[in-house]
Scaffold this motif. Structure first.
Motif, PDB file in Angstrom:
ATOM      1  N   LYS A 125       7.361  12.237   1.023  1.00 15.52           N
ATOM      2  CA  LYS A 125       7.554  12.523  -0.395  1.00 15.52           C
ATOM      3  C   LYS A 125       7.182  13.948  -0.800  1.00 15.52           C
ATOM      4  CE  LYS A 125       3.083  10.767  -2.023  1.00 15.52           C
ATOM      5  NZ  LYS A 125       2.459   9.795  -2.918  1.00 15.52           N
ATOM      6  N   ASP A 132       3.400   0.861   0.938  1.00 10.46           N
ATOM      7  CA  ASP A 132       2.582   1.446  -0.124  1.00 10.46           C
ATOM      8  C   ASP A 132       1.151   0.940  -0.161  1.00 10.46           C
ATOM      9  OD1 ASP A 132       4.527   3.170  -1.014  1.00 10.46           O
ATOM     10  OD2 ASP A 132       5.316   1.765  -2.490  1.00 10.46           O
ATOM     11  N   GLY A 174       4.070   6.078  -1.259  1.00  8.86           N
ATOM     12  CA  GLY A 174       5.078   6.845  -0.534  1.00  8.86           C
ATOM     13  C   GLY A 174       5.040   6.670   0.974  1.00  8.86           C
ATOM     14  N   ILE A 188       4.770   9.844   5.714  1.00  9.52           N
ATOM     15  CA  ILE A 188       4.969  10.176   4.301  1.00  9.52           C
ATOM     16  C   ILE A 188       5.987  11.310   4.274  1.00  9.52           C
ATOM     17  CG2 ILE A 188       3.885  10.847   2.126  1.00  9.52           C
ATOM     18  CD1 ILE A 188       1.180  10.526   3.550  1.00  9.52           C
TER      19      ILE A 188
END
Length: 161
Positions: free
Chosen positions: A73, A48, A53, A71
């Protein structure tokens, strides 16, 4: 049945992963396919500090340690930010900076896509209900730099989740 997410390679990440030796490259592909299916990779950690994410797939081989930063997310895709071989125990500042810049590019690209659904209005900086919209999208008004963006019939924060 759920469809696998597509993978979007940012910057030179695709070329970088192709430069991995065969076994680490196969392992990276296997772990990314798990992420596509909505599962966690076998060996990963959150990263992070480079962006909310961001995760790092960790691959160890006789030829060294390899990392794939991504990533997952967002609903539309998995964004692979950076692929590299670790030379030291700690991730180098250069590798962190590359991932951070590419993360910012992904976020900016997504914002530009989201903002294309909004219509410029007169400045709304005094309107409490639009302060979030103003703060998030004020950079997007190309026709009137001092104008704010208002959702086209939608709440900005609910438009794209």
């Amino acid at each position: 049945m759920r469809e696998d997410k597509k993978i979007i390679w940012i910057g030179s990440s695709y070329d970088d992963i192709r430069a991995f030796p065969l076994e680490p490259r196969k392992e990276a592909g296997l772990q990314l396919s798990k992420v596509q299916a909505g599962l966690d990779p076998d060996n990963w950690k959150p990263f992070d500090s480079d962006g909310s994410g961001t995760k790092e797939i960790r691959i160890r081989d006789s030829s060294g340690a390899y990392r794939v930063m991504y990533i997952a997310k967002f609903e539309e895709a998995i964004y692979v930010l950076h692929c590299f071989q670790k030379k030291t125990e700690a991730t180098s500042q250069q590798d962190k900076e590359i991932a951070k810049l590419r993360y910012k590019a992904v976020i900016q690209s997504r914002l530009n896509r989201v903002c294309s659904v909004y219509q410029p209005l007169e400045c709304c900086s005094r309107a409490d209900s639009l302060k979030s919209a103003h703060r998030i999208t004020k950079h997007c008004s190309r026709t009137r730099p001092n104008a704010c963006i208002k959702p086209a019939g939608l709440n900005l924060l609910k438009a794209k989740k």
